[in-house]
Design a protein around this motif. Structure first.
Motif, PDB file in Angstrom:
ATOM      1  N   ALA A  87       2.346   3.639  -9.113  1.00 60.33           N
ATOM      2  CA  ALA A  87       1.330   4.001 -10.379  1.00 60.33           C
ATOM      3  C   ALA A  87       1.767   5.279 -10.970  1.00 60.33           C
ATOM      4  N   LEU A  88       2.279   6.261 -10.144  1.00 57.99           N
ATOM      5  CA  LEU A  88       2.747   7.542 -10.855  1.00 57.99           C
ATOM      6  C   LEU A  88       3.812   7.262 -11.881  1.00 57.99           C
ATOM      7  N   THR A  89       4.731   6.414 -11.693  1.00 52.11           N
ATOM      8  CA  THR A  89       6.149   5.968 -12.442  1.00 52.11           C
ATOM      9  C   THR A  89       5.658   5.459 -13.609  1.00 52.11           C
ATOM     10  N   CYS A  90       4.589   4.496 -13.410  1.00 53.75           N
ATOM     11  CA  CYS A  90       4.282   3.827 -14.634  1.00 53.75           C
ATOM     12  C   CYS A  90       3.485   4.780 -15.567  1.00 53.75           C
ATOM     13  N   ALA A  91       2.760   5.499 -15.107  1.00 54.55           N
ATOM     14  CA  ALA A  91       1.764   6.550 -15.755  1.00 54.55           C
ATOM     15  C   ALA A  91       2.814   7.349 -16.626  1.00 54.55           C
ATOM     16  N   VAL A  92       4.002   7.865 -16.134  1.00 55.03           N
ATOM     17  CA  VAL A  92       4.961   8.447 -16.690  1.00 55.03           C
ATOM     18  C   VAL A  92       5.745   7.769 -17.861  1.00 55.03           C
ATOM     19  N   ALA A  93       5.925   6.503 -17.508  1.00 53.94           N
ATOM     20  CA  ALA A  93       6.554   5.353 -18.589  1.00 53.94           C
ATOM     21  C   ALA A  93       5.547   5.251 -19.650  1.00 53.94           C
ATOM     22  N   ILE A  94       4.155   5.250 -19.308  1.00 51.60           N
ATOM     23  CA  ILE A  94       3.237   4.876 -20.410  1.00 51.60           C
ATOM     24  C   ILE A  94       3.467   6.379 -21.450  1.00 51.60           C
ATOM     25  N   ALA A  95       3.480   7.274 -20.741  1.00 52.13           N
ATOM     26  CA  ALA A  95       3.515   8.599 -21.680  1.00 52.13           C
ATOM     27  C   ALA A  95       4.753   8.657 -22.563  1.00 52.13           C
ATOM     28  N   ALA A  96       5.942   8.056 -22.006  1.00 54.55           N
ATOM     29  CA  ALA A  96       7.166   8.058 -22.657  1.00 54.55           C
ATOM     30  C   ALA A  96       7.086   7.253 -23.929  1.00 54.55           C
ATOM     31  N   TYR A  97       6.597   5.913 -23.626  1.00 52.66           N
ATOM     32  CA  TYR A  97       6.208   4.988 -24.879  1.00 52.66           C
ATOM     33  C   TYR A  97       5.407   5.813 -25.995  1.00 52.66           C
ATOM     34  N   ALA A  98       4.365   6.244 -25.380  1.00 51.72           N
ATOM     35  CA  ALA A  98       3.335   7.059 -26.444  1.00 51.72           C
ATOM     36  C   ALA A  98       4.029   8.282 -27.149  1.00 51.72           C
ATOM     37  N   ASN A 156       0.772  -1.149  -0.068  1.00 52.65           N
ATOM     38  CA  ASN A 156       0.081  -0.147   0.030  1.00 52.65           C
ATOM     39  C   ASN A 156       0.837   1.279   0.103  1.00 52.65           C
ATOM     40  N   LYS A 157       1.984   1.247   0.724  1.00 50.14           N
ATOM     41  CA  LYS A 157       3.156   2.285   0.828  1.00 50.14           C
ATOM     42  C   LYS A 157       3.404   2.577  -0.672  1.00 50.14           C
ATOM     43  N   ILE A 158       3.879   1.531  -1.414  1.00 47.51           N
ATOM     44  CA  ILE A 158       4.483   1.499  -2.765  1.00 47.51           C
ATOM     45  C   ILE A 158       3.716   2.111  -3.856  1.00 47.51           C
ATOM     46  N   LEU A 159       2.480   1.776  -3.912  1.00 48.55           N
ATOM     47  CA  LEU A 159       1.395   1.769  -4.911  1.00 48.55           C
ATOM     48  C   LEU A 159       1.137   2.996  -5.482  1.00 48.55           C
ATOM     49  N   PRO A 160       1.076   4.209  -4.633  1.00 49.39           N
ATOM     50  CA  PRO A 160       0.649   5.620  -5.160  1.00 49.39           C
ATOM     51  C   PRO A 160       2.231   5.991  -6.120  1.00 49.39           C
ATOM     52  N   GLY A 161       3.347   5.820  -5.603  1.00 48.75           N
ATOM     53  CA  GLY A 161       4.521   6.182  -6.486  1.00 48.75           C
ATOM     54  C   GLY A 161       4.616   5.268  -7.528  1.00 48.75           C
ATOM     55  N   PRO A 189       4.643  13.557  -0.099  1.00 51.66           N
ATOM     56  CA  PRO A 189       5.689  12.477   0.421  1.00 51.66           C
ATOM     57  C   PRO A 189       5.074  11.123   0.276  1.00 51.66           C
ATOM     58  N   SER A 190       3.884  10.804   0.328  1.00 52.84           N
ATOM     59  CA  SER A 190       3.332   9.324   0.071  1.00 52.84           C
ATOM     60  C   SER A 190       3.714   8.874  -1.273  1.00 52.84           C
ATOM     61  N   MET A 191       4.194   9.678  -2.248  1.00 50.97           N
ATOM     62  CA  MET A 191       4.726   9.194  -3.432  1.00 50.97           C
ATOM     63  C   MET A 191       6.187   8.497  -3.350  1.00 50.97           C
ATOM     64  N   LYS A 192       6.923   8.967  -2.438  1.00 49.30           N
ATOM     65  CA  LYS A 192       8.529   8.612  -2.426  1.00 49.30           C
ATOM     66  C   LYS A 192       8.744   7.320  -2.279  1.00 49.30           C
ATOM     67  N   PRO A 193       8.072   6.362  -1.286  1.00 49.97           N
ATOM     68  CA  PRO A 193       8.211   5.064  -1.333  1.00 49.97           C
ATOM     69  C   PRO A 193       8.073   4.212  -2.558  1.00 49.97           C
ATOM     70  N   GLY A 194       7.092   4.405  -3.160  1.00 47.79           N
ATOM     71  CA  GLY A 194       6.815   3.795  -4.583  1.00 47.79           C
ATOM     72  C   GLY A 194       7.841   4.191  -5.820  1.00 47.79           C
ATOM     73  N   ILE A 195       8.317   5.373  -5.648  1.00 45.18           N
ATOM     74  CA  ILE A 195       9.461   6.094  -6.731  1.00 45.18           C
ATOM     75  C   ILE A 195      10.592   5.509  -6.245  1.00 45.18           C
ATOM     76  N   ASP A 196      10.899   5.614  -5.044  1.00 44.28           N
ATOM     77  CA  ASP A 196      12.201   4.665  -4.555  1.00 44.28           C
ATOM     78  C   ASP A 196      12.242   3.144  -5.009  1.00 44.28           C
ATOM     79  N   PHE A 197      11.401   2.645  -4.962  1.00 45.31           N
ATOM     80  CA  PHE A 197      11.311   1.326  -5.090  1.00 45.31           C
ATOM     81  C   PHE A 197      11.364   1.039  -6.693  1.00 45.31           C
ATOM     82  N   SER A 198      10.817   1.972  -7.574  1.00 47.30           N
ATOM     83  CA  SER A 198      10.927   1.798  -8.969  1.00 47.30           C
ATOM     84  C   SER A 198      12.439   2.081  -9.361  1.00 47.30           C
TER      85      SER A 198
END
Length: 340
Positions: free
Chosen positions: A15-26, A8-13, A61-70
Motif C-alpha cells: 500500500a505504501l509503495t502504491c501511494a508513492v507511485a501515485i504521487a509520482a504519477y501526480a 496480510n504481511k505484504i499489504l502494508p508495504g 518493520p511491518s512494511m518490509k515484506p510488502g516493499i520487498d515484494f514490490s
C-alpha cells in the motif's frame, strides 16, 4: 504460512509503495502541465519520493515484506510484460549492415563503459547498470538488467537518478550538433537514435530537425532496443555461472536463466510472430509501466540516501564519459556506413 497470512504481511508495504507511485504519477502530471513536457519520468520521481519518505520518516518493520515484494516480484512481472512491446518487425528494411553496425556499437559501448566505471572505482554491478543503460535504452535497460545481475537498491537508484539527468541533457544538446556542425538529416537522425536513451527522448531530439530525422532516429533506436533481449540473456547466464562457481556447489546446477528473462524473450517472440492480439499490446505496456513505477517506489523506500550521494560524483563522471564515447563510436559508424 497460508496465502491469507502472506497477503496480510505484504499489504502494508504494498500500500505504501502504491501511494508513492501515485504521487509520482501526480508529480509527472503537474510537470507536464507546468513545463509542457515530461522531462523527469514518473519512474525517476518514484525513486526520489521513496528515498525522501525513507529518509524523513523511518519505516516500520511491518512494511518490509510488502516493499520487498514490490521491488522484486512486481518488477520481474513488469519485465516479462515489457517483452510484448518489442517486435523484431522493426528491423525490416533497415539493412544488414546497419543492423550489424548498431549491434557492434552497443557491444563496444557496454564494454567500454564498464571499463570506465571500474577505473573510476564503481562496483561491478553499478558499472554494469550504467553501461547497459547508456548503451541500450536508459531507464528501461537499467530496470531490466538490475534483477538479472542481482544489483541492490542503492546501485539501481544511483544508476537511474544520474543517467536520467544526462538523458535530458542529451535531448537539449544534440540539435546543437545538427544546426552548427553541418550534419545531414539522415546522419543526425542516426546519431540521435544511437545515443539518446529513450524513444520519447529520440522524438524530442529529432522533431526540431524534421520528419525524416524522426523516422530515421526512431528506426535506429528501435533496433538498438532489440539488443536488450540478448544482453539480459547473456548477463543472466554469466551471473548464474559466477554465482555457482563462487559458492563452489557441485551436482545439479540451478537454472541458468531467470524465469522472467524467459518470459520476456517469449513475449517478444510472440509479438514478433503476431501471436499477441494488437488490442492487448497497449494494455500490457501500460501494466508493465505501472508495475515498474511501483517497483521503483519500493526501491526508493529501501535506499540509504548517504550511499547514493557518496557514489554520485563518480556515477556522473562515468555516465558522462560513456555518453561522449558512445557519440564518438556512433559517429564512426555513420562514417563507416557512408550515411549521407
Amino acid at each position: 504460512m497460508s496465502v491469507a497470512q502472506n497477503t496480510n504481511k505484504i499489504l502494508p508495504g504494498l500500500a505504501l509503495t502504491c501511494a508513492v507511485a501515485i504521487a509520482a504519477y501526480a508529480g509527472e502530471h503537474v510537470e507536464v502541465g507546468l513545463l509542457g513536457g515530461q522531462w523527469i519520468e514518473s519512474l525517476v520521481l518514484a525513486i526520489a519520493l521513496g528515498i525522501a519518505v525513507c529518509t524523513f520518516k523511518p519505516l516500520k518493520p511491518s512494511m518490509k515484506p510488502g516493499i520487498d515484494f514490490s521491488a522484486k516480484i512486481l518488477l520481474e512481472i513488469a519485465i516479462v510484460l515489457l517483452g510484448a512491446s518489442i517486435s523484431l518487425s522493426a528491423i525490416r528494411g533497415a539493412g544488414v549492415w546497419l543492423i550489424a553496425g548498431i549491434a557492434v556499437v552497443v557491444v563496444l559501448s557496454i564494454a567500454a563503459t564498464y571499463v570506465i566505471g571500474r577505473l573510476l572505482g564503481l562496483p561491478p554491478k553499478l558499472a554494469t547498470l550504467i553501461a547497459c543503460g547508456n548503451s541500450i535504452c536508459g531507464n528501461s535497460a537499467i530496470v531490466a538488467v538490475a534483477p538479472v545481475i542481482e544489483a541492490d537498491s542503492q546501485e539501481i537508484a544511483a544508476a537511474l537518478a544520474f543517467t536520467a539527468v544526462l538523458g535530458i541533457a542529451a535531448v537539449f544538446l544534440l540539435p546543437f550538433l545538427y544546426f552548427h556542425f553541418g550534419m545531414s538529416v539522415p546522419q543526425y537522425g542516426t546519431l540521435a537514435g544511437l545515443t539518446v536513451y529513450a524513444v520519447p527522448q529520440v522524438l524530442a531530439a529529432t522533431t526540431p530537425v524534421g520528419l525524416l530525422a524522426v523516422q530515421t532516429g526512431t528506426l535506429v533506436k528501435l533496433i538498438r532496443v532489440l539488443m536488450l533481449g540478448p544482453v539480459i540473456f547473456l548477463l543472466g547466464i554469466i551471473t548464474k555461472v559466477e554465482t555457482t562457481d563462487a559458492n563452489g556447489k557441485s551436482g545439479r546446477h540451478p537454472s541458468l536463466v531467470p524465469w522472467f528473462i524467459c518470459g520476456f524473450l517469449g513475449l517478444m517472440a510472440m509479438r514478433s510472430f503476431g501471436l499477441i492480439p494488437e488490442a492487448l499490446i497497449t494494455p500490457m505496456e501500460t501494466v508493465s509501466g505501472i508495475l515498474t513505477v511501483i517497483a521503483m517506489a519500493a526501491l526508493g523506500l529501501s535506499v540509504n540516501v548517504r550511499s547514493v550521494a557518496h557514489a554520485g560524483g563518480r556515477v556522473i563522471v562515468a555516465a558522462t564519459l560513456s555518453l561522449l564515447m558512445l557519440g564518438a563510436i556512433s559517429y564512426g559508424l555513420i562514417v563507416a556506413l557512408q550515411i549521407q
